[in-house]
Design an enzyme around this catalytic site. Structure first.
Site, PDB file in Angstrom:
ATOM      1  N   GLU A 170       1.354  11.721  -7.939  1.00 51.30           N
ATOM      2  CA  GLU A 170       2.090  12.914  -8.360  1.00 51.30           C
ATOM      3  C   GLU A 170       3.318  13.162  -7.497  1.00 51.30           C
ATOM      4  O   GLU A 170       4.381  13.530  -8.000  1.00 51.30           O
ATOM      5  CB  GLU A 170       1.167  14.136  -8.319  1.00 51.30           C
ATOM      6  N   ARG A 205       0.850  -1.186   0.000  1.00 50.93           N
ATOM      7  CA  ARG A 205       0.000   0.000   0.000  1.00 50.93           C
ATOM      8  C   ARG A 205       0.892   1.244   0.000  1.00 50.93           C
ATOM      9  O   ARG A 205       1.853   1.312   0.770  1.00 50.93           O
ATOM     10  CB  ARG A 205      -0.929   0.040   1.229  1.00 50.93           C
ATOM     11  N   HIS A 218       0.871  -0.296 -10.813  1.00 52.64           N
ATOM     12  CA  HIS A 218       0.023  -1.229 -10.055  1.00 52.64           C
ATOM     13  C   HIS A 218      -0.177  -2.550 -10.803  1.00 52.64           C
ATOM     14  O   HIS A 218      -1.292  -3.004 -11.054  1.00 52.64           O
ATOM     15  CB  HIS A 218      -1.337  -0.580  -9.749  1.00 52.64           C
TER      16      HIS A 218
END
Length: 399
Positions: A267, A239, A280
């Site tokens: 960003e 995460r 991802h």
């Protein structure tokens, strides 16, 4: 509280494209897939955000074809007695392969090197000479003999640790909540760290495989960086919020952290130096999607057919061998005398109990009771209503 009688067709709704191999689990006359249903018996999904959804009265289960359930209102489901499943381990091999690929490629500066070579497009015959002159800026290091710290030794972490040993790395693992099953599968050559501080201080590379909780949020920060070796490589395929990004930017700029490899670009991350940002892709393989879909579907089907629960994130795992007898399955508050009240209600119908199981998890519990008597018909008239009237019962059904 109501239930659907035992021979009625059950409706499954999907909220994302679910692999066909998973949907085939429901290929019989007792199940139908209806993505337009407003009141299904179960929902199977991947990343669809359910937080604003209203749930129908028939909904009994939600299965996430994946590990994370942040897109599901778990607390609201628990209060309604809706079981939320995930599929731990189904995508473990896919994530493991990408972790090890990234570990080696980043150590050899492969990503930056390939990007640089592409920038030479248009240089024509000079390209070979430019490559030979410029390759020294991408000199890396070998992982053999280096120490990998693995935080979290669940399905993914254990695979990473074992395979890193096969790559001739030294491996330190930390997981105060390691399960018995994982311990059996973990190589005895993985060294046990008694604290995170010990792992931080002794690792050349660190990979993290833990859920996001209040305790783990921002666990990589200026205090923990200060314990680590200079030039540490940190891999985050769990995460993004495990990392304090402000502190990470400073650590990368100073060289304290040599590389940050993350599967969660944003960003802030893209503005940092020495970051390998991956879109991802951790579980993005055809095999992983199929494994997750099959596992999710099987867990839902098992629960709807027998009441057995495996891999729920909000209710306890519970298993009682299903022999075809009538089974009472009740979700209730975890308070004294609930089981006694349920069995009393059953005995009032002059029914004998053949077997039972009761499991609790936090404020809630789950009880399954098999009835020994031969019963004609699909339901026992009035029994569900009688049990539902007990204070503390969330919902009940007779299977």
């Amino acid at each position: 509280m109501s239930t659907i009688a035992v021979n009625n067709t059950k409706t499954i709704k999907t909220l994302n494209a679910i692999a066909e191999s998973g949907l085939k689990v429901f290929n019989n006359d007792r199940y139908t897939i209806d993505d337009n249903s407003e009141n299904p018996d179960a929902i199977v999904l991947r990343s669809f955000n359910m937080h604003s959804m209203e749930f129908g009265s028939s909904l009994k289960a939600i299965a996430r074809a994946g590990a994370g359930v942040n897109n599901i209102p778990v607390d609201r489901c628990t209060e309604s007695g809706i079981v939320v499943f995930n599929t731990p381990g189904a995508n473990a091999n896919a994530v493991k392969e990408l972790v090890l690929t990234s570990l080696m490629a980043s150590s050899r500066n492969l990503f930056a090197g390939v990007s640089w070579v592409k920038s030479l497009d248009g240089e024509g015959e000079q390209i070979p000479k430019l490559v030979e002159a410029g390759k020294k800026q991408f000199v890396g290091k070998e992982i053999k003999g280096k120490t990998l710290g693995v935080i979290g030794l669940g399905a993914i972490g254990a695979l990473v640790a074992n395979d890193a040993l096969d790559l001739d790395m030294d491996v330190i693992g930390f997981d105060p909540f390691i399960s018995v099953d994982t311990a059996w599968n973990l190589s005895r050559n993985v060294q046990r760290a008694m604290s995170l501080e010990q792992l931080f201080a002794n690792s050349d590379y660190i990979t993290v495989h833990v859920p996001l909780t209040d305790d783990t949020r921002g666990m990589f920060n200026k205090e923990t960086f200060s314990i680590m070796k200079d030039g540490i490589h940190i891999l985050n395929f769990s995460r993004g919020e495990l990392v304090n990004e402000e502190d990470m930017a400073v650590a990368l700029e100073s060289g304290k952290v040599g590389k940050y490899i993350t599967d969660f670009p944003n960003e802030n991350v893209l503005k940092m130096n020495n970051v390998v940002a991956i879109p991802h892709l951790g579980a993005s393989t055809r095999e992983s999607e199929e494994n997750c879909a099959i596992m999710a579907a099987r867990q839902v089907k098992e629960f709807l057919d027998t009441g057995n629960i495996k891999n729920s994130v909000n209710f306890p795992n519970a298993y009682l061998d299903y022999t075809g007898k009538r089974r009472v399955a009740a979700f209730h508050k975890n308070v004294p005398n609930m089981v006694g009240q349920i069995t009393s209600a059953i005995s009032n119908y002059e029914l004998n109990i053949a077997d039972m199981v009761n499991r609790s998890r936090g404020d809630y519990a789950y009880t399954m009771i098999d009835i020994d008597n031969k019963i004609n018909g699909d339901v026992i008239p009035g029994l569900e209503e009688k049990i539902s009237a007990i204070d503390g019962i969330v919902n009940v059904r007779v299977i």
